[in-house]
Structure formats: structure tokens, C-alpha cells
Design a protein around this motif. Structure first.
Motif, PDB file in Angstrom:
ATOM      1  N   GLY A  87      -9.663  49.747 -22.170  1.00  0.00           N
ATOM      2  CA  GLY A  87     -10.787  50.338 -22.877  1.00  0.00           C
ATOM      3  C   GLY A  87     -10.430  51.221 -24.058  1.00  0.00           C
ATOM      4  O   GLY A  87     -11.317  51.810 -24.682  1.00  0.00           O
ATOM      5  N   LYS A  88      -9.135  51.333 -24.387  1.00  0.00           N
ATOM      6  CA  LYS A  88      -8.769  52.122 -25.572  1.00  0.00           C
ATOM      7  C   LYS A  88      -9.392  51.476 -26.802  1.00  0.00           C
ATOM      8  O   LYS A  88      -9.528  50.252 -26.873  1.00  0.00           O
ATOM      9  CB  LYS A  88      -7.245  52.158 -25.757  1.00  0.00           C
ATOM     10  CG  LYS A  88      -6.549  53.057 -24.790  1.00  0.00           C
ATOM     11  CD  LYS A  88      -5.088  53.186 -25.155  1.00  0.00           C
ATOM     12  CE  LYS A  88      -4.453  54.226 -24.249  1.00  0.00           C
ATOM     13  NZ  LYS A  88      -3.277  54.811 -24.851  1.00  0.00           N
ATOM     14  N   PRO A  89      -9.746  52.271 -27.798  1.00  0.00           N
ATOM     15  CA  PRO A  89     -10.272  51.689 -29.031  1.00  0.00           C
ATOM     16  C   PRO A  89      -9.183  50.887 -29.745  1.00  0.00           C
ATOM     17  O   PRO A  89      -8.054  51.363 -29.889  1.00  0.00           O
ATOM     18  CB  PRO A  89     -10.712  52.890 -29.865  1.00  0.00           C
ATOM     19  CG  PRO A  89     -10.317  54.113 -29.122  1.00  0.00           C
ATOM     20  CD  PRO A  89      -9.752  53.725 -27.813  1.00  0.00           C
ATOM     21  N   VAL A  90      -9.537  49.658 -30.114  1.00  0.00           N
ATOM     22  CA  VAL A  90      -8.607  48.748 -30.782  1.00  0.00           C
ATOM     23  C   VAL A  90      -9.254  48.172 -32.036  1.00  0.00           C
ATOM     24  O   VAL A  90     -10.478  48.192 -32.184  1.00  0.00           O
ATOM     25  CB  VAL A  90      -8.165  47.588 -29.856  1.00  0.00           C
ATOM     26  CG1 VAL A  90      -7.439  48.090 -28.628  1.00  0.00           C
ATOM     27  CG2 VAL A  90      -9.344  46.719 -29.460  1.00  0.00           C
ATOM     28  N   ILE A  91      -8.426  47.644 -32.902  1.00  0.00           N
ATOM     29  CA  ILE A  91      -8.940  46.918 -34.056  1.00  0.00           C
ATOM     30  C   ILE A  91      -9.530  45.620 -33.521  1.00  0.00           C
ATOM     31  O   ILE A  91      -8.880  44.900 -32.750  1.00  0.00           O
ATOM     32  CB  ILE A  91      -7.822  46.669 -35.078  1.00  0.00           C
ATOM     33  CG1 ILE A  91      -7.329  48.016 -35.611  1.00  0.00           C
ATOM     34  CG2 ILE A  91      -8.312  45.771 -36.202  1.00  0.00           C
ATOM     35  CD1 ILE A  91      -6.084  47.938 -36.480  1.00  0.00           C
ATOM     36  N   SER A  92     -10.751  45.329 -33.908  1.00  0.00           N
ATOM     37  CA  SER A  92     -11.477  44.165 -33.396  1.00  0.00           C
ATOM     38  C   SER A  92     -10.647  42.897 -33.491  1.00  0.00           C
ATOM     39  O   SER A  92     -10.003  42.639 -34.506  1.00  0.00           O
ATOM     40  CB  SER A  92     -12.778  43.973 -34.178  1.00  0.00           C
ATOM     41  OG  SER A  92     -13.608  45.095 -34.014  1.00  0.00           O
ATOM     42  N   GLY A  93     -10.673  42.130 -32.401  1.00  0.00           N
ATOM     43  CA  GLY A  93      -9.973  40.858 -32.365  1.00  0.00           C
ATOM     44  C   GLY A  93      -8.475  40.975 -32.134  1.00  0.00           C
ATOM     45  O   GLY A  93      -7.761  39.976 -32.221  1.00  0.00           O
ATOM     46  N   THR A  94      -7.991  42.202 -31.852  1.00  0.00           N
ATOM     47  CA  THR A  94      -6.566  42.409 -31.611  1.00  0.00           C
ATOM     48  C   THR A  94      -6.382  43.240 -30.347  1.00  0.00           C
ATOM     49  O   THR A  94      -7.346  43.707 -29.749  1.00  0.00           O
ATOM     50  CB  THR A  94      -5.892  43.179 -32.776  1.00  0.00           C
ATOM     51  OG1 THR A  94      -6.243  44.569 -32.710  1.00  0.00           O
ATOM     52  CG2 THR A  94      -6.285  42.613 -34.131  1.00  0.00           C
ATOM     53  N   ARG A  95      -5.137  43.450 -29.996  1.00  0.00           N
ATOM     54  CA  ARG A  95      -4.781  44.392 -28.937  1.00  0.00           C
ATOM     55  C   ARG A  95      -4.040  45.571 -29.561  1.00  0.00           C
ATOM     56  O   ARG A  95      -3.276  46.253 -28.902  1.00  0.00           O
ATOM     57  CB  ARG A  95      -3.914  43.697 -27.883  1.00  0.00           C
ATOM     58  CG  ARG A  95      -4.644  42.579 -27.158  1.00  0.00           C
ATOM     59  CD  ARG A  95      -3.780  41.900 -26.123  1.00  0.00           C
ATOM     60  NE  ARG A  95      -3.361  42.791 -25.057  1.00  0.00           N
ATOM     61  CZ  ARG A  95      -4.089  43.146 -24.001  1.00  0.00           C
ATOM     62  NH1 ARG A  95      -5.314  42.676 -23.870  1.00  0.00           N
ATOM     63  NH2 ARG A  95      -3.607  43.947 -23.080  1.00  0.00           N
ATOM     64  N   LEU A  96      -4.285  45.803 -30.839  1.00  0.00           N
ATOM     65  CA  LEU A  96      -3.632  46.879 -31.585  1.00  0.00           C
ATOM     66  C   LEU A  96      -4.539  48.106 -31.558  1.00  0.00           C
ATOM     67  O   LEU A  96      -5.622  48.106 -32.140  1.00  0.00           O
ATOM     68  CB  LEU A  96      -3.379  46.419 -33.023  1.00  0.00           C
ATOM     69  CG  LEU A  96      -2.364  47.202 -33.828  1.00  0.00           C
ATOM     70  CD1 LEU A  96      -0.996  47.180 -33.164  1.00  0.00           C
ATOM     71  CD2 LEU A  96      -2.260  46.620 -35.215  1.00  0.00           C
ATOM     72  N   SER A  97      -4.080  49.139 -30.857  1.00  0.00           N
ATOM     73  CA  SER A  97      -4.929  50.311 -30.655  1.00  0.00           C
ATOM     74  C   SER A  97      -4.955  51.211 -31.887  1.00  0.00           C
ATOM     75  O   SER A  97      -4.007  51.270 -32.670  1.00  0.00           O
ATOM     76  CB  SER A  97      -4.464  51.115 -29.445  1.00  0.00           C
ATOM     77  OG  SER A  97      -3.226  51.748 -29.707  1.00  0.00           O
ATOM     78  N   VAL A  98      -6.055  51.937 -32.003  1.00  0.00           N
ATOM     79  CA  VAL A  98      -6.189  52.965 -33.040  1.00  0.00           C
ATOM     80  C   VAL A  98      -5.050  53.963 -32.879  1.00  0.00           C
ATOM     81  O   VAL A  98      -4.422  54.373 -33.854  1.00  0.00           O
ATOM     82  CB  VAL A  98      -7.563  53.657 -32.946  1.00  0.00           C
ATOM     83  CG1 VAL A  98      -7.624  54.883 -33.834  1.00  0.00           C
ATOM     84  CG2 VAL A  98      -8.686  52.680 -33.266  1.00  0.00           C
ATOM     85  N   GLU A  99      -4.769  54.331 -31.650  1.00  0.00           N
ATOM     86  CA  GLU A  99      -3.696  55.283 -31.354  1.00  0.00           C
ATOM     87  C   GLU A  99      -2.361  54.799 -31.921  1.00  0.00           C
ATOM     88  O   GLU A  99      -1.590  55.576 -32.495  1.00  0.00           O
ATOM     89  CB  GLU A  99      -3.601  55.460 -29.838  1.00  0.00           C
ATOM     90  CG  GLU A  99      -2.488  56.358 -29.383  1.00  0.00           C
ATOM     91  CD  GLU A  99      -2.385  56.415 -27.855  1.00  0.00           C
ATOM     92  OE1 GLU A  99      -1.578  57.228 -27.388  1.00  0.00           O
ATOM     93  OE2 GLU A  99      -3.100  55.662 -27.154  1.00  0.00           O
ATOM     94  N   HIS A 100      -2.074  53.514 -31.780  1.00  0.00           N
ATOM     95  CA  HIS A 100      -0.815  52.953 -32.289  1.00  0.00           C
ATOM     96  C   HIS A 100      -0.756  53.042 -33.807  1.00  0.00           C
ATOM     97  O   HIS A 100       0.266  53.459 -34.367  1.00  0.00           O
ATOM     98  CB  HIS A 100      -0.661  51.501 -31.820  1.00  0.00           C
ATOM     99  CG  HIS A 100       0.596  50.860 -32.294  1.00  0.00           C
ATOM    100  ND1 HIS A 100       1.833  51.197 -31.797  1.00  0.00           N
ATOM    101  CD2 HIS A 100       0.810  49.914 -33.255  1.00  0.00           C
ATOM    102  CE1 HIS A 100       2.761  50.486 -32.419  1.00  0.00           C
ATOM    103  NE2 HIS A 100       2.160  49.706 -33.301  1.00  0.00           N
ATOM    104  N   VAL A 101      -1.830  52.667 -34.466  1.00  0.00           N
ATOM    105  CA  VAL A 101      -1.862  52.712 -35.937  1.00  0.00           C
ATOM    106  C   VAL A 101      -1.695  54.155 -36.424  1.00  0.00           C
ATOM    107  O   VAL A 101      -0.930  54.422 -37.357  1.00  0.00           O
ATOM    108  CB  VAL A 101      -3.155  52.077 -36.491  1.00  0.00           C
ATOM    109  CG1 VAL A 101      -3.271  52.284 -37.997  1.00  0.00           C
ATOM    110  CG2 VAL A 101      -3.205  50.588 -36.144  1.00  0.00           C
ATOM    111  N   LEU A 102      -2.377  55.093 -35.787  1.00  0.00           N
ATOM    112  CA  LEU A 102      -2.234  56.500 -36.161  1.00  0.00           C
ATOM    113  C   LEU A 102      -0.802  56.978 -35.924  1.00  0.00           C
ATOM    114  O   LEU A 102      -0.262  57.754 -36.721  1.00  0.00           O
ATOM    115  CB  LEU A 102      -3.222  57.361 -35.386  1.00  0.00           C
ATOM    116  CG  LEU A 102      -4.702  57.117 -35.688  1.00  0.00           C
ATOM    117  CD1 LEU A 102      -5.569  57.959 -34.760  1.00  0.00           C
ATOM    118  CD2 LEU A 102      -5.022  57.389 -37.140  1.00  0.00           C
ATOM    119  N   GLY A 103      -0.179  56.514 -34.859  1.00  0.00           N
ATOM    120  CA  GLY A 103       1.212  56.864 -34.591  1.00  0.00           C
ATOM    121  C   GLY A 103       2.147  56.351 -35.664  1.00  0.00           C
ATOM    122  O   GLY A 103       3.101  57.037 -36.060  1.00  0.00           O
TER     123      GLY A 103
END
Length: 77
Positions: A16-32
Motif C-alpha cells: 500500500g505504499k504510494p507508488v508511481i502508477s503502473g510501477t512498483r517504484l515507490s515515492v519513498e524510493h524516488v525521494l531517497g
């Protein structure tokens, strides 16, 4: 930018973590990545399925979540 067009949350994807739509790439990862000095260009080169708007949506999401956060300090005794 309305991040809701690009960021989703589904209990079946990354718990349920927020992700970029259509991916398994989390907002948290991108911010990191950004925190660690990656540029938007670095991110887009490493994740070619992403668009510039996806990175900006992660930032917009974080800004909105933080703008709604309230901190209450208890008096020191």
C-alpha cells in the motif's frame, strides 16, 4: 501539478505504499534517490519507463503530505 494522476496506492503493491502508477517504484524510493544526490536526469536514465512528470509528482505528493502534518510539542516538566 496534481500528483493524483501519477501516484497510486494499492494494498496489493508494496503493502500500500504510494507508488508511481503502473510501477512498483515507490515515492519513498524516488525521494531517497534525490536525497542521495541523484538528478532528475539520473533517475530518468536509470528508469527509462518514467517521465519527468513522475518525478515531479513524487515531490508534489511529499509536499502535500507534509503540508497537512501537524506537530504538537508537549511542555517539558
Amino acid at each position: 501539478m496534481d500528483w493524483r494522476n501519477r501516484i497510486t496506492s494499492d494494498p496489493e503493491v508494496l503493502t500500500g505504499k504510494p507508488v508511481i502508477s503502473g510501477t512498483r517504484l515507490s515515492v519513498e524510493h524516488v525521494l531517497g534517490l534525490l536525497e542521495n544526490g541523484w538528478s532528475e536526469t539520473d533517475i530518468l536514465e536509470s528508469y527509462p519507463h518514467l517521465e519527468s512528470e513522475d518525478v515531479r509528482a513524487c515531490l508534489a505528493y511529499a509536499r502535500e503530505v507534509l503540508s497537512e502534518e501537524r506537530l504538537y510539542h508537549a511542555p517539558q516538566s
